[in-house]
Every structure is written in structure tokens, then in C-alpha cells.
Enzyme design. Sequence first.
Site, PDB file in Angstrom:
ATOM      1  N   GLY A  12       0.850  -1.186   0.000  1.00  0.00           N
ATOM      2  CA  GLY A  12       0.000   0.000   0.000  1.00  0.00           C
ATOM      3  C   GLY A  12       0.886   1.237   0.000  1.00  0.00           C
ATOM      4  O   GLY A  12       1.495   1.559   1.012  1.00  0.00           O
ATOM      5  N   MET A  13       0.992   1.904  -1.158  1.00  0.00           N
ATOM      6  CA  MET A  13       1.877   3.067  -1.304  1.00  0.00           C
ATOM      7  C   MET A  13       1.082   4.344  -1.042  1.00  0.00           C
ATOM      8  O   MET A  13       0.169   4.674  -1.792  1.00  0.00           O
ATOM      9  CB  MET A  13       2.477   3.105  -2.714  1.00  0.00           C
ATOM     10  CG  MET A  13       3.298   1.875  -3.080  1.00  0.00           C
ATOM     11  SD  MET A  13       4.818   1.713  -2.123  1.00  0.00           S
ATOM     12  CE  MET A  13       5.815   3.018  -2.835  1.00  0.00           C
ATOM     13  N   SER A  14       1.443   5.047   0.029  1.00  0.00           N
ATOM     14  CA  SER A  14       0.691   6.245   0.411  1.00  0.00           C
ATOM     15  C   SER A  14       1.337   7.512  -0.126  1.00  0.00           C
ATOM     16  O   SER A  14       0.765   8.593  -0.039  1.00  0.00           O
ATOM     17  CB  SER A  14       0.633   6.340   1.934  1.00  0.00           C
ATOM     18  OG  SER A  14       1.950   6.499   2.442  1.00  0.00           O
ATOM     19  N   GLY A  15       2.558   7.382  -0.648  1.00  0.00           N
ATOM     20  CA  GLY A  15       3.317   8.579  -1.002  1.00  0.00           C
ATOM     21  C   GLY A  15       4.143   9.066   0.164  1.00  0.00           C
ATOM     22  O   GLY A  15       4.669  10.175   0.145  1.00  0.00           O
ATOM     23  N   VAL A  17       7.197   8.086   3.420  1.00  0.00           N
ATOM     24  CA  VAL A  17       8.508   7.433   3.513  1.00  0.00           C
ATOM     25  C   VAL A  17       8.404   5.982   3.999  1.00  0.00           C
ATOM     26  O   VAL A  17       9.168   5.109   3.569  1.00  0.00           O
ATOM     27  CB  VAL A  17       9.471   8.271   4.393  1.00  0.00           C
ATOM     28  CG1 VAL A  17       9.049   8.253   5.857  1.00  0.00           C
ATOM     29  CG2 VAL A  17      10.906   7.780   4.250  1.00  0.00           C
ATOM     30  N   ASP A  18       7.469   5.691   4.892  1.00  0.00           N
ATOM     31  CA  ASP A  18       7.396   4.345   5.479  1.00  0.00           C
ATOM     32  C   ASP A  18       7.016   3.290   4.442  1.00  0.00           C
ATOM     33  O   ASP A  18       7.625   2.216   4.384  1.00  0.00           O
ATOM     34  CB  ASP A  18       6.406   4.329   6.652  1.00  0.00           C
ATOM     35  CG  ASP A  18       6.837   5.271   7.769  1.00  0.00           C
ATOM     36  OD1 ASP A  18       8.045   5.351   8.027  1.00  0.00           O
ATOM     37  OD2 ASP A  18       5.971   5.931   8.363  1.00  0.00           O
ATOM     38  N   CYS A 103     -10.618   2.731   9.518  1.00  0.00           N
ATOM     39  CA  CYS A 103     -10.072   2.689   8.168  1.00  0.00           C
ATOM     40  C   CYS A 103      -9.197   1.450   7.974  1.00  0.00           C
ATOM     41  O   CYS A 103      -9.270   0.773   6.946  1.00  0.00           O
ATOM     42  CB  CYS A 103      -9.279   3.959   7.919  1.00  0.00           C
ATOM     43  SG  CYS A 103      -8.527   3.980   6.318  1.00  0.00           S
ATOM     44  N   CYS A 200      -6.857   9.893   8.879  1.00  0.00           N
ATOM     45  CA  CYS A 200      -6.684   8.829   7.906  1.00  0.00           C
ATOM     46  C   CYS A 200      -6.522   9.390   6.499  1.00  0.00           C
ATOM     47  O   CYS A 200      -5.574  10.106   6.223  1.00  0.00           O
ATOM     48  CB  CYS A 200      -7.877   7.893   8.019  1.00  0.00           C
ATOM     49  SG  CYS A 200      -7.500   6.216   7.546  1.00  0.00           S
TER      50      CYS A 200
END
Length: 371
Positions: A12-15, A17-18, A103, A200
Site C-alpha cells: 500500500g503506497m501512500s506517497g 517514507v514508510d 479505516c 486517515c
Amino acid sequence: MSDNSQKKVIVGMSGGVDSSVSAYLLQQQGYQVAGLFMKNWEEDDDEEYCSAATDLADAQAVCDKLGMELHTVNFAAEYWDNVFELFLAEYKAGRTPNPDILCNKEIKFKAFLEFAAEDLGADYIATGHYVRRQDVDGKSRLLRGLDGNKDQSYFLYTLSHEQIAQSLFPVGELEKPEVRRIAEQLDLVTAKKKDSTGICFIGERKFRDFLGRYLPAQPGPIMTVDGQLVGKHQGLMYHTLGQRKGLGIGGTKEGGDDPWYVVDKDLDSNTLLVAQGHEHPRLMSVGLVAQQLHWVDRQPVTAPFRCVVKTRYRQQDIPCTVTPLDDERVDVRFDDPVAAVTPGQSAVFYQGEICLGGGIIEQRYPLTNPA
């Protein structure tokens, strides 16, 4: 060849760093890795649109750099139906919900997990959460993240051992500075990006303005616990137990300059009750009742047990005794009184590193009963 080389992981790429570093670490572990960017909110204004577009662009840049594909999916309808409407209903009822927990339950580890497995053929999903997974006797446990400052197990207590078994948490084994260092070494665009806060997927915005779009303000009196009128509030939903800022009232002659804290909300009379001092007896609780229980191992609790509990994120562990009332509710008694236990928030239970599960705070047991 690594045993992982045949396994496909969707991150899951949120944009942020983690998740960026999570994708890299999984590649290093030999997995076939691809990213998924979830759009879970239809933006209402230019500022929100820009923020979401930046996050997507950053996620794409990281995937390009790491040589992996980025898929996108729109879960806005699921988010609205399963997270946001419940969130509003809780606020309307005078409680303070935690949308991040909802979420994770409904979107990241349900809609995302199903989409990744069914549409993208994933063996696992991965997220940038600071938690760890431990497999014991064929069941997956949820452990606190290695970095005590960043541990996010509080937000993931609703997950079952089956969901955890299908999930990987690469940064849970690292401390945050190390994650940033890896991102900088790789020259990732997200290396210096600020950690997101706010609700979220709704992002960072003025919470009062945001809530006001969906729930009409209902002004009412601010009273002291001694019955003195000291101000006016714009709506009980904007306030939570233990809150100090944003009350718009100063000291009084009798009480001196000690700051005021919200100690209760009276829904019937639409009154906000305040007292001076963060350890005022009216703010303290000796226990709570939790409902809507989720145990990670999915085994119901049948006998009292000792553990520690957190009634909000990043709180010190509170030693307590948990006694089942029925399958859906437990009685929790603290060893010592605790401030600002808030109905609607989650109580999450731990034994050592293991997150056992938790529930929603239905009511608190005040230290002093109101006269």
C-alpha cells in the site's frame, strides 16, 4: 534463489517514507513487489486535490526509482459507507471515534487485502505500519513495533490472526531514523517528507471547518462543575474529554489562572462541563466498559486476566484487570486512576510485546460520582 522469489507482495503506497522503504526492503528480501495507491476520498477543494495528487506523484516516483509497477484503485465509496458515515454518527452521539482504526479495519486490511488477492494475484499485502508479526503454532500474532515512539499496534487491534498472516510489516523491525536514512541513501523523493497527521485519508485540514460541512453546529453553554456559566461552545462534537485548547475561556477570580479542561459532555442539555487542572477528580476514571471487542486470536475471553491497556495512542501502559461481562463487553479496572478516558475511543490490551486486541470505550467509571 530466495524462497520468496515466487511470492507476490502488493505494498500500500501512500506517497510517504514508510511505505516507500517497505517496498525496497521487500525487494531486498526477494519478493516480487508491486505498489497500490488507494484513493479513498473524493476531494472537495483545490487544496485537497493538490495534496492527493502530490501523494500519487510521489508514490509513482518511488515505484519508478525501485523499478516496480504502481496500480491505483478507488475505494471512496467503501470509505464513505463503512468509515465516514459511522465516524459522523459517533460524533453526532457525542462520542469521539478513531477513524484510523476504522479505516484499517474496513479499507486497508479488508478492501485492499481482497483487491490485492483477487485482482492482482497477491500472496501478501504490506503496509508501512510500525508493528511486527510473529507466527506461533500456526497463528499470527500482532506485536508492538520495535520503535516504541512509533509503535502503531493501537490502530491495528481489530485485525484477526488470518489477516495478519496475509500481511507484512517491514519497517516494524526498524526505528524511524533508520527508515529515513535508507530513503536518503536510495535518494527517494519521500526521504524528507513530513509524516502525515490528520484523519486517515481525509488528510490535514482544520478539523472544525471540516466537521462543520457535514454536521450543523449546535451552540450551547460551558458550565463549571460547580454550576457557574463561563462561556459558550459551538457544538459538543468539537470537544473531547481532557481537551484544554480552543475553549475560549480564561481564568476566573475564584479559580485563579489554572487552565480549564473538558471533564464531561451533557448531551441532554447540550452543556460542556469544565474544571480547572488536568488532574481534577472529575476528569479521572478508575475503569471502563469496552464493547465491540476484537481479539487478534479470535478466542473469546471467558475468565478475568491481568494485562496493560492503552485508552489512547502513545499513552503509557496502564496496568489493569479485565473481566468479561459477556461475549461483547468487558469490565476493565485500572490499578491507579487515569485521566481523560473518552467514550468512543479504543481501549487496546497488551501482554508484554503482544497486542491481544481491544474494543470501543462504551462508558467510564469516574473517580468521583457527580453529586
